[in-house]
Write a protein that holds these residues in place. Structure first.
Motif, short mmCIF file in Angstrom:
data_model
loop_
_atom_site.label_atom_id
_atom_site.label_comp_id
_atom_site.label_asym_id
_atom_site.label_seq_id
_atom_site.Cartn_x
_atom_site.Cartn_y
_atom_site.Cartn_z
N ASP B 65 -25.49 8.22 53.95
CA ASP B 65 -26.53 7.25 53.62
C ASP B 65 -26.35 5.97 54.44
O ASP B 65 -27.05 4.99 54.24
N GLY B 66 -25.38 5.98 55.37
CA GLY B 66 -25.18 4.84 56.25
C GLY B 66 -24.28 3.76 55.69
O GLY B 66 -23.96 2.80 56.38
N SER B 67 -23.83 3.93 54.44
CA SER B 67 -23.00 2.90 53.83
C SER B 67 -21.56 2.99 54.35
O SER B 67 -21.03 4.07 54.54
N ASP B 68 -20.96 1.83 54.55
CA ASP B 68 -19.56 1.78 54.99
C ASP B 68 -18.66 1.85 53.79
O ASP B 68 -18.82 1.10 52.82
N ARG B 69 -17.68 2.73 53.86
CA ARG B 69 -16.71 2.88 52.79
C ARG B 69 -15.31 2.84 53.36
O ARG B 69 -15.12 3.15 54.54
N TYR B 70 -14.35 2.44 52.55
CA TYR B 70 -13.01 2.22 53.04
C TYR B 70 -12.00 3.07 52.29
O TYR B 70 -12.14 3.32 51.10
N ASP B 71 -10.99 3.52 53.05
CA ASP B 71 -10.00 4.45 52.52
C ASP B 71 -8.62 3.96 52.91
O ASP B 71 -8.35 3.71 54.08
N GLY B 72 -7.75 3.78 51.93
CA GLY B 72 -6.40 3.31 52.19
C GLY B 72 -5.49 4.39 52.76
O GLY B 72 -4.40 4.10 53.27
N ASN B 73 -5.93 5.63 52.71
CA ASN B 73 -5.14 6.75 53.22
C ASN B 73 -5.55 7.05 54.66
O ASN B 73 -6.62 7.60 54.89
N THR B 74 -4.69 6.68 55.62
CA THR B 74 -5.06 6.88 57.03
C THR B 74 -4.58 8.23 57.58
O THR B 74 -4.82 8.55 58.73
N GLN B 75 -3.85 8.98 56.75
CA GLN B 75 -3.51 10.36 57.13
C GLN B 75 -4.81 11.14 57.32
O GLN B 75 -5.77 10.92 56.59
N HIS B 76 -4.83 12.05 58.30
CA HIS B 76 -6.06 12.81 58.52
C HIS B 76 -6.37 13.68 57.32
O HIS B 76 -5.52 14.41 56.81
N HIS B 77 -7.60 13.57 56.85
CA HIS B 77 -8.06 14.46 55.79
C HIS B 77 -9.58 14.48 55.81
O HIS B 77 -10.21 13.59 56.37
N TYR B 78 -10.14 15.50 55.19
CA TYR B 78 -11.59 15.65 55.24
C TYR B 78 -12.27 15.00 54.05
O TYR B 78 -11.69 14.89 52.97
N HIS B 79 -13.50 14.59 54.28
CA HIS B 79 -14.27 13.96 53.22
C HIS B 79 -15.46 14.80 52.81
O HIS B 79 -16.06 15.49 53.65
N PHE B 80 -15.78 14.69 51.55
CA PHE B 80 -16.93 15.38 50.99
C PHE B 80 -17.89 14.35 50.43
O PHE B 80 -17.48 13.45 49.70
N LEU B 81 -19.15 14.46 50.79
CA LEU B 81 -20.17 13.53 50.29
C LEU B 81 -21.08 14.24 49.33
O LEU B 81 -21.75 15.21 49.69
N CYS B 82 -21.12 13.75 48.09
CA CYS B 82 -21.98 14.38 47.09
C CYS B 82 -23.42 13.92 47.26
O CYS B 82 -23.71 12.72 47.26
N ASN B 83 -24.32 14.90 47.41
CA ASN B 83 -25.74 14.58 47.60
C ASN B 83 -26.37 13.94 46.38
O ASN B 83 -27.40 13.30 46.48
N LYS B 84 -25.76 14.14 45.23
CA LYS B 84 -26.36 13.64 44.00
C LYS B 84 -25.82 12.26 43.60
O LYS B 84 -26.58 11.31 43.51
N CYS B 85 -24.50 12.16 43.42
CA CYS B 85 -23.95 10.88 42.95
C CYS B 85 -23.52 9.99 44.11
O CYS B 85 -23.09 8.86 43.89
N GLN B 86 -23.64 10.51 45.33
CA GLN B 86 -23.34 9.72 46.54
C GLN B 86 -21.86 9.34 46.66
O GLN B 86 -21.50 8.53 47.51
N ARG B 87 -21.01 9.91 45.83
CA ARG B 87 -19.59 9.59 45.94
C ARG B 87 -18.97 10.27 47.16
O ARG B 87 -19.45 11.28 47.65
N VAL B 88 -17.87 9.69 47.61
CA VAL B 88 -17.09 10.28 48.70
C VAL B 88 -15.79 10.77 48.11
O VAL B 88 -15.06 9.99 47.51
N LEU B 89 -15.51 12.06 48.27
CA LEU B 89 -14.29 12.64 47.70
C LEU B 89 -13.45 13.26 48.81
O LEU B 89 -13.94 13.53 49.91
N ASP B 90 -12.17 13.48 48.53
CA ASP B 90 -11.28 14.08 49.53
C ASP B 90 -11.28 15.60 49.40
O ASP B 90 -11.39 16.14 48.31
N ILE B 91 -11.16 16.27 50.54
CA ILE B 91 -10.90 17.70 50.53
C ILE B 91 -9.53 17.92 51.16
O ILE B 91 -9.26 17.43 52.26
N ASP B 92 -8.68 18.62 50.46
CA ASP B 92 -7.33 18.85 50.93
C ASP B 92 -7.26 20.18 51.68
O ASP B 92 -7.11 21.24 51.09
N MET B 93 -7.44 20.11 53.00
CA MET B 93 -7.38 21.34 53.80
C MET B 93 -6.81 21.01 55.18
O MET B 93 -6.81 19.85 55.60
#
Lengths: 126, 126
Positions: B65-93
């Motif tokens: 949605d173009g919004s800037d979000r910040y993450d304190g974990n700089t280790q490489h990891h994947y993000h998941f964006l929920c189309n409904k609640c617009q939250r950003v969650l981590d995927i551990d893979m």
DNA sequence: GCTTATAATAATAATGATTATTATTTTAAC
DNA sequence: GTTAAAATAATAATCATTATTATTATAAGC
């Protein structure tokens, strides 16, 4: 907005995007279409771009710098963002949909798709 | 800005991000830190976030949605964006760096990396 | 501990991209 | 051709982010 009526401005935007390989911003589209339609409004460009994206006729790409760019090619393909000239270029390679399956195995919700951007330096900037 | 001096506001932002799993926006961080520092300024939050991103201590994620979000974990990891609640969650893979090689074979410039977001519905929204 | 130079702050103004408003013009059905 | 609905141009409003500036906090040297 029950039915969608024809507008030459919208046609001009579609036409423009179908020929462009530049992944332009709304403002670039506006500037260029003004050559042919000198009093088209920037609001009209935005409204029609959103309408075309909703209809699936045009694709919106959010660059890593946050800028919105538009692509007339809605076939799935990958994008490359040049760190130096900030251009968005196409990469012609097969879809790697199997990473959706990998993600699904590692996530409690439902992964429906993914967006991947590649970045680096384009051949002109190297 | 030759040397960087200590500031309790910046420490509070780092501290906050190191504990947050929510991938908050600058405004959310501002609102929450105001509980402890009632007259911290939104400009201070933005300036320090940019500073921490430059130093590599914090990661900036641009949502779909173009919004800037910040993450304190700089280790490489994947993000998941929920189309409904617009939250950003981590995927551990595991990282799928080999797709950089595939891209490089199909692109004239130099592909240095990629950014992948997954999207769909999180388990709470399903 | 006190002085001093400089960085950081709070408050606010400015910017830039996008969206909303509204009176006017186009489109297309009858 | 009339007429209702949609689209437009022009402009104002909004929202996130960045810049400005006078004041305050930090940290080094004495």
């Amino acid at each position: 907005m029950a039915t969608t009526k024809y507008s030459r401005q919208r046609e001009a935007i579609k036409e423009y995007l179908s020929h462009s390989k530049e992944h332009p911003t709304a403002d670039t589209i506006y500037m260029d279409i003004r050559e042919t339609y000198p009093n088209i409004s920037l609001g009209t460009v935005y409204r029609n771009l959103n309408l075309l994206v909703d209809k699936g006729e045009v694709m919106k790409i959010i660059g890593m710098d946050g800028s919105d760019r538009y692509d007339g090619n809605t076939q799935h393909h990958y994008h490359f963002l040049c760190n130096k000239c900030q251009r968005v270029l196409d990469i012609d390679m097969d879809s790697i949909d199997r990473i959706n399956d990998i993600a699904n195995k590692n996530f409690p919700g439902k992964v429906e798709g993914h967006v991947t951007y590649f970045y680096g330096k384009c051949n002109e900037c190297e």
